[in-house]
Design a protein around this motif. Structure first.
Motif, PDB file in Angstrom:
ATOM      1  N   THR A  67       0.842  -1.195   0.000  1.00  0.00           N
ATOM      2  CA  THR A  67       0.000   0.000   0.000  1.00  0.00           C
ATOM      3  C   THR A  67       0.875   1.242   0.000  1.00  0.00           C
ATOM      4  OG1 THR A  67      -0.073  -0.044   2.413  1.00  0.00           O
ATOM      5  CG2 THR A  67      -1.884  -1.115   1.241  1.00  0.00           C
ATOM      6  N   GLN A  68       0.237   2.371  -0.257  1.00  0.00           N
ATOM      7  CA  GLN A  68       0.880   3.677  -0.113  1.00  0.00           C
ATOM      8  C   GLN A  68      -0.114   4.603   0.569  1.00  0.00           C
ATOM      9  OE1 GLN A  68       2.927   5.371  -3.528  1.00  0.00           O
ATOM     10  NE2 GLN A  68       3.454   3.341  -4.312  1.00  0.00           N
ATOM     11  N   GLN A  69      -0.545   4.204   1.744  1.00  0.00           N
ATOM     12  CA  GLN A  69      -1.471   5.015   2.515  1.00  0.00           C
ATOM     13  C   GLN A  69      -1.281   4.727   3.996  1.00  0.00           C
ATOM     14  OE1 GLN A  69      -5.633   3.741   2.490  1.00  0.00           O
ATOM     15  NE2 GLN A  69      -5.135   2.153   1.006  1.00  0.00           N
ATOM     16  N   ARG A  71      -2.865   5.017   7.364  1.00  0.00           N
ATOM     17  CA  ARG A  71      -4.181   5.250   7.945  1.00  0.00           C
ATOM     18  C   ARG A  71      -4.050   5.943   9.294  1.00  0.00           C
ATOM     19  NH1 ARG A  71      -5.842  -0.863   8.087  1.00  0.00           N
ATOM     20  NH2 ARG A  71      -3.780  -0.776   9.071  1.00  0.00           N
ATOM     21  N   SER A  84      -2.007   9.841   6.074  1.00  0.00           N
ATOM     22  CA  SER A  84      -2.063  10.390   4.717  1.00  0.00           C
ATOM     23  C   SER A  84      -3.304  11.262   4.563  1.00  0.00           C
ATOM     24  CB  SER A  84      -2.099   9.255   3.687  1.00  0.00           C
ATOM     25  OG  SER A  84      -0.950   8.451   3.772  1.00  0.00           O
ATOM     26  N   ASP A  88      -1.718  14.467  -0.498  1.00  0.00           N
ATOM     27  CA  ASP A  88      -0.561  13.617  -0.789  1.00  0.00           C
ATOM     28  C   ASP A  88      -0.652  12.991  -2.176  1.00  0.00           C
ATOM     29  OD1 ASP A  88       0.792  13.950   1.657  1.00  0.00           O
ATOM     30  OD2 ASP A  88      -0.529  12.495   2.629  1.00  0.00           O
ATOM     31  N   TYR A  89      -1.869  12.868  -2.690  1.00  0.00           N
ATOM     32  CA  TYR A  89      -2.074  12.187  -3.970  1.00  0.00           C
ATOM     33  C   TYR A  89      -2.499  13.148  -5.084  1.00  0.00           C
ATOM     34  CZ  TYR A  89      -2.395   8.576  -0.403  1.00  0.00           C
ATOM     35  OH  TYR A  89      -2.137   7.775   0.691  1.00  0.00           O
ATOM     36  N   THR A 103      -3.499   5.147  -8.763  1.00  0.00           N
ATOM     37  CA  THR A 103      -3.178   5.910  -7.556  1.00  0.00           C
ATOM     38  C   THR A 103      -2.186   5.159  -6.677  1.00  0.00           C
ATOM     39  OG1 THR A 103      -5.002   4.960  -6.306  1.00  0.00           O
ATOM     40  CG2 THR A 103      -5.447   6.966  -7.550  1.00  0.00           C
ATOM     41  N   MET A 105      -2.589   3.500  -4.071  1.00  0.00           N
ATOM     42  CA  MET A 105      -2.834   3.492  -2.632  1.00  0.00           C
ATOM     43  C   MET A 105      -2.930   2.058  -2.116  1.00  0.00           C
ATOM     44  SD  MET A 105      -5.585   6.593  -2.270  1.00  0.00           S
ATOM     45  CE  MET A 105      -5.823   6.327  -0.518  1.00  0.00           C
ATOM     46  N   ASP A 113       3.950  -1.094   4.040  1.00  0.00           N
ATOM     47  CA  ASP A 113       3.521   0.112   3.330  1.00  0.00           C
ATOM     48  C   ASP A 113       4.748   0.875   2.845  1.00  0.00           C
ATOM     49  OD1 ASP A 113       1.027   2.103   3.010  1.00  0.00           O
ATOM     50  OD2 ASP A 113       2.808   3.253   3.531  1.00  0.00           O
ATOM     51  N   THR A 115       4.694   4.222   1.794  1.00  0.00           N
ATOM     52  CA  THR A 115       4.503   5.675   1.791  1.00  0.00           C
ATOM     53  C   THR A 115       5.790   6.435   2.081  1.00  0.00           C
ATOM     54  OG1 THR A 115       2.198   5.429   2.488  1.00  0.00           O
ATOM     55  CG2 THR A 115       3.228   7.569   2.872  1.00  0.00           C
ATOM     56  N   GLN A 195       7.011  11.185   2.763  1.00  0.00           N
ATOM     57  CA  GLN A 195       5.938  12.052   3.234  1.00  0.00           C
ATOM     58  C   GLN A 195       6.433  13.486   3.360  1.00  0.00           C
ATOM     59  OE1 GLN A 195       4.247  10.368   6.882  1.00  0.00           O
ATOM     60  NE2 GLN A 195       2.341  10.104   5.777  1.00  0.00           N
TER      61      GLN A 195
END
Length: 334
Positions: A67-69, A71, A84, A88-89, A103, A105, A113, A115, A195
């Motif tokens: 993932t790239q999120q 939470r 996130s 960010d996107y 995306t 995500m 992850d 991110t 980030q």
């Protein structure tokens, strides 16, 4: 009801209903979200190599496991410094008129992850070794080897990136393992995943956006004993901007805000002193007033500046009312 007997009329009606619903339910909300979002200050577009690496990432289905999120839950703290947010996107763009970008995500976290992987693992050597043989750096890894992104050469060139793989995973008598352009581009993309730090409410360097000329706020007379403009600049402007319009997808606007313009300033002062995290589309606001040890006179100057700037025209809050609300907040937090 002859519509059910006339297939042309039936199909035409059904198509028109589908088209109207698609516009109302999918297209218009998507356009609204797109217009109400903007990349964070400090974010940089992908370079040509990083963009090619993103294409390699997509082509190899990395999103199936990563993932790239981050939470907004405690267990995700290890993946990033903050949850996130939409901004960010915001830099994702369409590949073409007919092809939208992925995306990335993700929905599965079989692997960690990514991110903030560019900060957690900034070195190119680690990434290349991990791609060639994941278990050489993470023994428990179930990630497949992407050895097809590498070549074996007896005599690598001067510009070749040689990957030093432990003997357990490669017979060095065969030659040297060299990263292909695709592997290098993929690593460049992974290294770009960082980030962007959000302002924390304390004095910070200026955003990278060009400053707009001072308008109403600059000409607003000070509404209290202290300089509300200067206090706003030092404590609030980094997020909500000089024009009070905030940043789409990151920080809410104060211009025209019902919270700012409300006759009852209790919620406004609560937000300043205790922070705010009730709207998923915006970043978490820290307790600026508490963190900066703002005095009632300073809070009064700030809120009255905000309530009388950028077209806002709310009543002036007297210092006695500010002190009363701040005293109640202190009692609640004890």
């Amino acid at each position: 009801m002859d519509i059910f007997s006339n297939h042309k009329r039936l199909y035409t009606t059904a198509f028109l209903m589908f088209l109207v619903l698609t516009i109302l339910v999918a297209i218009l909300p998507a356009l609204n979200n797109q217009n109400n979002n903007h990349p964070l200050p400090g974010s940089e577009p992908l370079t040509a190599a990083q963009q090619k690496g993103k294409d390699v990432y997509i082509a190899n289905g990395c999103v199936a496991c990563h993932t790239q999120q981050v939470r907004n839950v405690d267990m995700d703290k290890i993946w990033g410094s903050r949850p996130s947010i939409a901004a960010d996107y915001a830099g994702n763009e369409r590949i073409s008129t007919w092809v939208n970008t992925a995306t990335l995500m993700g929905t599965e976290r079989t692997g960690p992850d990514l991110t903030n992987i560019g900060i957690r693992q900034p070195g190119i050597d680690w990434h290349l070794l991990h791609l060639y043989q994941p278990r050489s750096v993470v023994r428990q890894s179930i990630m497949p080897s992407y050895s097809f992104l590498f070549e074996i050469k007896k005599n690598p060139g001067k510009n070749d990136m040689v990957v030093n793989v432990p003997d357990k995973y490669f017979d060095t008598s065969m030659g040297k393992i060299v990263a292909t352009e695709a592997a290098l581009n993929l690593v460049a993309y992974l290294q770009s995943l960082k980030q962007i730090k959000l302002p924390d409410g304390t004095p910070a360097p200026d955003f990278l956006y060009k400053r707009q000329q001072k308008t109403t706020a600059a000409n607003t007379p000070n509404t209290g004993a202290l300089n509300g403009v200067a206090l706003y600049t030092a404590n609030c402007q980094s997020c909500h901007q000089e024009n009070g319009e905030g940043l789409k997808g990151a920080f809410p606007p104060l211009k025209g805000s019902p919270v700012v313009n409300n006759d009852n300033a209790e919620m406004m002062i609560n937000i300043i002193m205790k922070g705010y995290d009730a709207r998923a589309e915006y970043g978490v606001m820290p307790a600026v007033g508490t963190n900066s040890n703002l005095k009632p006179e300073e809070v009064e100057a700030i809120i009255n500046h905000e309530r009388s700037s950028w077209g806002n025209n709310a009543r002036k809050i007297p210092i006695e009312e500010v002190k009363k609300i701040m005293d109640l907040i202190k009692k609640e937090t004890k």
